[in-house]
Design an enzyme around this catalytic site. Structure first.
Site, mmCIF file in Angstrom:
data_model
loop_
_atom_site.group_PDB
_atom_site.id
_atom_site.type_symbol
_atom_site.label_atom_id
_atom_site.label_comp_id
_atom_site.label_asym_id
_atom_site.label_seq_id
_atom_site.Cartn_x
_atom_site.Cartn_y
_atom_site.Cartn_z
ATOM 1 N N HIS A 158 -10.560 -5.506 -3.214
ATOM 2 C CA HIS A 158 -9.188 -5.785 -2.765
ATOM 3 C C HIS A 158 -9.179 -6.150 -1.295
ATOM 4 C CE1 HIS A 158 -10.035 -1.466 -2.393
ATOM 5 N NE2 HIS A 158 -9.268 -1.466 -1.318
ATOM 6 N N ASN B 101 -12.752 -3.433 2.741
ATOM 7 C CA ASN B 101 -13.657 -2.292 2.821
ATOM 8 C C ASN B 101 -14.640 -2.364 1.651
ATOM 9 O OD1 ASN B 101 -12.249 -1.246 5.065
ATOM 10 N ND2 ASN B 101 -10.811 -0.155 3.742
ATOM 11 N N ASP C 268 0.846 -1.188 0.000
ATOM 12 C CA ASP C 268 0.000 0.000 0.000
ATOM 13 C C ASP C 268 0.891 1.250 0.000
ATOM 14 O OD1 ASP C 268 -3.229 0.513 0.974
ATOM 15 O OD2 ASP C 268 -1.828 2.203 1.054
ATOM 16 N N GLN D 98 -14.600 2.158 1.454
ATOM 17 C CA GLN D 98 -13.895 1.799 0.216
ATOM 18 C C GLN D 98 -13.677 3.028 -0.656
ATOM 19 O OE1 GLN D 98 -15.912 -1.143 -2.191
ATOM 20 N NE2 GLN D 98 -14.241 -1.261 -3.667
ATOM 21 N N HIS E 4 -7.002 -5.912 2.136
ATOM 22 C CA HIS E 4 -5.878 -5.312 2.856
ATOM 23 C C HIS E 4 -5.306 -6.401 3.767
ATOM 24 C CE1 HIS E 4 -6.868 -0.919 2.198
ATOM 25 N NE2 HIS E 4 -8.062 -1.448 1.951
ATOM 26 N N VAL F 135 -11.184 2.813 -3.530
ATOM 27 C CA VAL F 135 -10.853 2.371 -4.886
ATOM 28 C C VAL F 135 -11.891 1.333 -5.330
ATOM 29 C CG1 VAL F 135 -9.135 1.237 -6.342
ATOM 30 C CG2 VAL F 135 -8.389 2.820 -4.542
HETATM 31 P P1 AMP Z 1 -9.837 1.276 0.175
HETATM 32 O O1 AMP Z 1 -10.085 2.525 0.991
HETATM 33 O O2 AMP Z 1 -10.216 0.023 0.907
HETATM 34 O O3 AMP Z 1 -10.460 1.368 -1.194
HETATM 35 O O4 AMP Z 1 -8.274 1.177 0.022
HETATM 36 C C1 AMP Z 1 -7.578 1.719 -1.060
HETATM 37 C C2 AMP Z 1 -6.111 1.659 -0.709
HETATM 38 O O5 AMP Z 1 -5.371 1.820 -1.892
HETATM 39 C C3 AMP Z 1 -5.635 2.736 0.277
HETATM 40 O O6 AMP Z 1 -5.080 2.123 1.434
HETATM 41 C C4 AMP Z 1 -4.584 3.505 -0.531
HETATM 42 O O7 AMP Z 1 -3.502 3.937 0.261
HETATM 43 C C5 AMP Z 1 -4.182 2.477 -1.572
HETATM 44 N N1 AMP Z 1 -3.626 3.005 -2.818
HETATM 45 C C6 AMP Z 1 -4.168 3.957 -3.605
HETATM 46 N N2 AMP Z 1 -3.401 4.167 -4.682
HETATM 47 C C7 AMP Z 1 -2.353 3.299 -4.586
HETATM 48 C C8 AMP Z 1 -1.212 3.035 -5.388
HETATM 49 N N3 AMP Z 1 -0.987 3.699 -6.546
HETATM 50 N N4 AMP Z 1 -0.345 2.082 -4.975
HETATM 51 C C9 AMP Z 1 -0.552 1.421 -3.825
HETATM 52 N N5 AMP Z 1 -1.608 1.634 -3.017
HETATM 53 C C10 AMP Z 1 -2.502 2.568 -3.386
#
Ligand code: AMP
Length: 113
Positions: free
Chosen positions: A99, A86, A29, A93, A101, A95
């Site tokens: 996924h 998430n 991350d 969530q 974590h 993204v």
């Molecule tokens: P979520 O809030 O569950 O959708 O988590 C999305 C996660 O993606 C967050 O912990 C971000 O820090 C991570 N994230 C976003 N962009 C990137 C990236 N380019 N490389 C690695 N992690 C990322």
């Protein structure tokens, strides 16, 4: 529209990849919330856990198996770790590509924020 994770899967943007196979990819991350914070992402574009269907059953099992293996490879299996998915707005969530974590390397607290 493709998410940022699709760009990582397609190697259009860099990531610190720790594991990859035909079904999934795992990378660190970019904003870690624990000493070990890895995202495990299916290559299939599924918006969230709320969007999975019966055809994703084997893929979901594969992801949990790989989460266990990645945790072992990171040296956090015995001490312990947390796997979080998430889901949608109130799940936190950000993204829109399902996924896992994998968080470890410190004592986790409960309950989540
Ligand atoms: P979520 O809030 O569950 O959708 O988590 C999305 C996660 O993606 C967050 O912990 C971000 O820090 C991570 N994230 C976003 N962009 C990137 C990236 N380019 N490389 C690695 N992690 C990322």
């Amino acid at each position: 529209m493709s998410s940022i994770f699709t760009k990582i899967i397609n190697k259009e943007i860099p990531a610190a990849i720790v594991y990859e196979d035909n079904e999934c990819i795992a990378f660190r991350d970019i904003d870690p919330k624990a000493p070990v914070h890895i995202l495990l992402v299916p290559k299939k574009e599924i918006l969230s856990l709320a969007e999975v269907s019966a055809e994703d059953k084997a893929l979901l099992g594969h992801l949990l198996m790989k989460a266990s293996e990645v945790a072992k490879a990171e040296g956090i299996s015995e001490s312990g770790y947390r796997v979080v998915v998430n889901t949608n707005k109130e799940g936190g969530q950000e993204v829109p590509h399902v996924h896992l974590h994998i968080l470890g390397g410190r004592q986790m607290t409960w309950s989540p924020g």
